[in-house]
Design an enzyme around this catalytic site. Structure first.
Site, mmCIF file in Angstrom:
data_model
loop_
_atom_site.group_PDB
_atom_site.id
_atom_site.type_symbol
_atom_site.label_atom_id
_atom_site.label_comp_id
_atom_site.label_asym_id
_atom_site.label_seq_id
_atom_site.Cartn_x
_atom_site.Cartn_y
_atom_site.Cartn_z
ATOM 1 N N SER A 1 0.715 -1.174 -0.021
ATOM 2 C CA SER A 1 -0.007 -0.054 0.201
ATOM 3 C C SER A 1 0.922 1.164 -0.027
ATOM 4 O O SER A 1 1.990 1.098 0.485
ATOM 5 C CB SER A 1 -0.852 0.067 1.384
ATOM 6 O OG SER A 1 -0.187 -0.179 2.259
ATOM 7 N N CYS B 1 -3.710 -4.685 -7.888
ATOM 8 C CA CYS B 1 -3.242 -3.354 -7.994
ATOM 9 C C CYS B 1 -3.394 -2.645 -9.245
ATOM 10 O O CYS B 1 -3.549 -1.394 -9.585
ATOM 11 C CB CYS B 1 -1.990 -3.243 -7.814
ATOM 12 S SG CYS B 1 -0.559 -3.709 -8.926
HETATM 13 P P1 NAD Z 1 0.411 -3.809 2.976
HETATM 14 O O1 NAD Z 1 1.120 -2.332 2.684
HETATM 15 O O2 NAD Z 1 -0.328 -3.768 4.144
HETATM 16 O O3 NAD Z 1 1.614 -4.739 3.290
HETATM 17 C C1 NAD Z 1 2.691 -4.971 2.348
HETATM 18 C C2 NAD Z 1 3.934 -5.489 2.980
HETATM 19 O O4 NAD Z 1 4.209 -4.469 4.077
HETATM 20 C C3 NAD Z 1 3.810 -6.714 3.693
HETATM 21 O O5 NAD Z 1 4.730 -7.474 3.743
HETATM 22 C C4 NAD Z 1 3.586 -6.098 5.185
HETATM 23 O O6 NAD Z 1 4.091 -7.337 6.191
HETATM 24 C C5 NAD Z 1 4.332 -4.995 5.230
HETATM 25 N N1 NAD Z 1 3.848 -3.860 6.331
HETATM 26 C C6 NAD Z 1 2.828 -3.834 6.543
HETATM 27 N N2 NAD Z 1 2.532 -2.612 7.484
HETATM 28 C C7 NAD Z 1 3.915 -2.207 7.767
HETATM 29 C C8 NAD Z 1 4.366 -1.269 8.496
HETATM 30 N N3 NAD Z 1 3.695 -0.466 9.239
HETATM 31 N N4 NAD Z 1 5.702 -1.091 8.267
HETATM 32 C C9 NAD Z 1 6.580 -1.956 7.994
HETATM 33 N N5 NAD Z 1 6.023 -2.943 7.020
HETATM 34 C C10 NAD Z 1 4.586 -3.006 6.849
HETATM 35 O O7 NAD Z 1 -0.211 -4.120 1.516
HETATM 36 P P2 NAD Z 1 -1.170 -5.425 1.543
HETATM 37 O O8 NAD Z 1 -2.347 -5.176 2.055
HETATM 38 O O9 NAD Z 1 -0.406 -6.847 1.873
HETATM 39 O O10 NAD Z 1 -1.327 -5.308 -0.117
HETATM 40 C C11 NAD Z 1 -2.437 -4.694 -0.901
HETATM 41 C C12 NAD Z 1 -1.479 -3.348 -1.294
HETATM 42 O O11 NAD Z 1 -0.652 -3.660 -2.346
HETATM 43 C C13 NAD Z 1 -2.579 -2.415 -2.373
HETATM 44 O O12 NAD Z 1 -2.516 -1.224 -1.854
HETATM 45 C C14 NAD Z 1 -2.127 -2.951 -3.707
HETATM 46 O O13 NAD Z 1 -2.681 -1.849 -4.527
HETATM 47 C C15 NAD Z 1 -0.662 -2.866 -3.302
HETATM 48 N N6 NAD Z 1 0.078 -3.466 -4.618
HETATM 49 C C16 NAD Z 1 0.516 -2.675 -5.433
HETATM 50 C C17 NAD Z 1 1.198 -3.374 -6.543
HETATM 51 C C18 NAD Z 1 2.064 -2.410 -7.391
HETATM 52 O O14 NAD Z 1 2.930 -3.176 -8.327
HETATM 53 N N7 NAD Z 1 1.937 -1.212 -7.366
HETATM 54 C C19 NAD Z 1 0.958 -4.610 -6.764
HETATM 55 C C20 NAD Z 1 0.445 -5.428 -5.790
HETATM 56 C C21 NAD Z 1 -0.471 -4.746 -4.743
#
Ligand code: NAD
Length: 499
Positions: free
Chosen positions: A226, A281
């Site tokens: 995200s 995404c």
């Molecule tokens: P997320 O941001 O919640 O988590 C992603 C990763 O970050 C995980 O490994 C998680 O453990 C880690 N994380 C979560 N909170 C954290 C924190 N406070 N500090 C450090 N690390 C932390 O995302 P999600 O819910 O797993 O995935 C969905 C999101 O990913 C959506 O916003 C989607 O659009 C995005 N996404 C983007 C792409 C792209 O290529 N732009 C591709 C796939 C998904």
């Protein structure tokens, strides 16, 4: 219930921090496993193992490294069904979607088989008298990747395949919500011939991520997830002197021009908006018909299609269009946003709020929703919903539709449906979004092109996969060499070895 592990130094290692995250089966709501959440000490250990293994791997010639990738492709195909089943069980997506997840990662591995060619440097013969100049691409050392829940196979492979093909060691910190497939992927890499310690998986949450970002032994960090976390990781990683690329959230607009083939546009929107329960995404979350008449025709075409979408568990086979969302919290967030849209005055044309599946009452299922007459000030327009919810914003003109896509803070993907080449060309040229589809709703570039958004959808200079990934995972070194000529004026060889 299964206690999951880390994968360090070629072994499954039990978590040592005493902290765990529940891993759900989203279709039933049951906790089916526990992912260990690594401590700083566990990250330190993985980095030490990686540092010990990496120099030998970097010194392995690129063709041999490529052969490991070749064998890996064979093993991924061999285990496709097993991987897809494990993926659907934790993520909830249908089996065809899960196979697509593995397949799109596998294609990046195939691209990396070209490492010997892609790593060739540049050479200038005779840059000066007796002087040659050449550049080489050398691995960074130890790289790390932090990945989201929604593509547990594809996104890790986007990162570790090029990193490893370039001669790096890689530490993967996958989503704690879907950890099984990343562990299987690491095991398979070793079966393909990768030495232990070159690909490791450490499960964890913020504590592990912060330890990665602060670790001096890690040279680069890739992130997909995200936008708020992408911004955090980009800032902190750069401040710690790392090479960082972060890919964030999305709000992808699809513009439907009055001359578009409406049946095809509606079919495309249903696949792109609701496939994988909207947890992509590159999902289209905003439809922008141009003109009132186009909008009325679009809604008339969409409504029956959306109403007939079948929602169910992956175990129902091909009969299901999409499965549950990943957690109860994700479901609650989606339904709250839907309610905010209703409260703000948007027209809920298809209402999935009461969706219930007999026998799966505790699963995280959300019915399909279709909104019309959404306006840019509404939360359902501004925020990423990441669920099966499509918003329609009616635009008065092409310029107004273009401006909508351009003014949104996200810029991952976008599409235009039209029969007008001028409009399509103008859109592709002017829109400030990283990936553009022309009569293609989900324009995900193939492995040999590169993937990345603009604006708040990506932070850093280089995209994922394609030749960009080989740049990201290597440093360029340029050598200027003078070898004074050993040929005397008269042509006699005058070589004096140095003593
Ligand atoms: P997320 O941001 O919640 O988590 C992603 C990763 O970050 C995980 O490994 C998680 O453990 C880690 N994380 C979560 N909170 C954290 C924190 N406070 N500090 C450090 N690390 C932390 O995302 P999600 O819910 O797993 O995935 C969905 C999101 O990913 C959506 O916003 C989607 O659009 C995005 N996404 C983007 C792409 C792209 O290529 N732009 C591709 C796939 C998904």
């Amino acid at each position: 219930m299964q206690e999951m592990t880390h994968y360090i130094g070629g072994d499954h290692v039990k978590g040592g921090s005493g902290r765990f995250a529940d891993v759900f089966n989203p279709a039933t709501g049951e906790v089916q496993g526990q992912a260990p959440l690594a401590s700083r000490a566990e990250i330190d250990h993985a980095v030490e193992v990686a540092q010990a293994a990496q120099p030998k791997w970097a010194a392995t010639n690129p063709q041999r490294r490529a052969r490991v990738m070749m064998e890996y492709v064979r093993l991924l195909n061999r285990d496709m069904d097993k991987l897809a089943e494990a993926l659907s069980r934790e993520h909830g997506k249908t089996i065809p979607d899960a196979k697509g997840d593995v397949q799109r990662g596998l294609e990046v591995v195939e691209f990396c088989i070209g490492a010997p060619h892609l790593l060739k440097g540049e050479y200038t013969d005779g840059a000066g008298p007796g002087i040659d100049m050449y550049s080489m691409r050398q691995p960074l050392g130890v790289s790390a990747g932090i990945t989201p829940f929604n593509f547990p196979a594809m996104i890790p492979m986007w990162m570790f395949a090029p990193a490893i093909a370039c001669g790096n060691a890689f530490i993967l910190k996958p989503s704690e919500r879907a950890p099984s497939v990343p562990l299987m992927l690491a095991e398979l890499m070793e079966e393909a011939g990768l030495p232990a310690g070159i690909l490791q998986v450490v499960n964890g949450d913020k504590e592990a991520v912060d330890a990665i970002l602060e670790h001096e032994g890690i040279a680069s960090v890739g992130f997909v997830g995200s936008t708020p976390i992408a911004e955090y990781i980009y800032g902190k990683g750069c401040a710690h002197g790392k090479r960082v690329q972060c890919f964030g959230g999305a709000k992808n607009h699809m513009i439907i021009m009055p001359d578009a083939d409406m049946e095809k546009a509606a079919d495309a929107l249903v696949g792109a908006g609701y496939g994988a329960a909207g947890e992509r995404c590159m999902a289209i979350s905003v439809a922008v018909p141009v003109g009132e008449e186009t909008a009325d025709r679009l809604i008339a075409a969409l409504k029956p299609r959306v109403e007939s979408l079948k929602v169910g568990p992956y175990t129902s086979g091909d009969d299901v269009d999409f499965g549950p969302v990943v957690t109860a919290a994700a479901k609650e967030n989606i339904l709250n946003l839907v309610q905010s849209g209703v409260d703000a005055g948007a027209e809920l044309v298809v209402d999935g709020r009461d969706f219930n599946l007999q026998g799966y009452e505790n699963g995280f299922f959300v019915g399909a929703h279709l909104f019309d007459r959404v306006t840019p000030d509404m939360d359902i327009y501004r925020k990423e919903i990441f669920g099966p919810v499509l918003s329609t914003v009616r635009a008065g003109s092409y310029e107004e539709a273009l401006k909508l896509a351009m003014d949104h803070e996200m810029g991952n993907g976008t599409a235009i449906f039209t029969r007008d080449g001028d409009a399509a060309r103008d859109f592709a040229n002017r829109v400030n979004v990283g990936m553009v589809g022309i009569n293609v709703p989900i324009p995900v570039p193939l492995a040999y092109h590169s993937f990345g958004g603009w604006k708040k959808s990506a932070f850093g200079d280089l995209n994922q996969h394609g030749t960009d990934s080989f740049k990201f995972y290597t440093k360029t070194k340029t050598v200027t060499a003078r070898w004074p000529s050993g040929i005397k004026d008269g042509g006699e060889f005058n070589f004096k070895p140095m003593d």
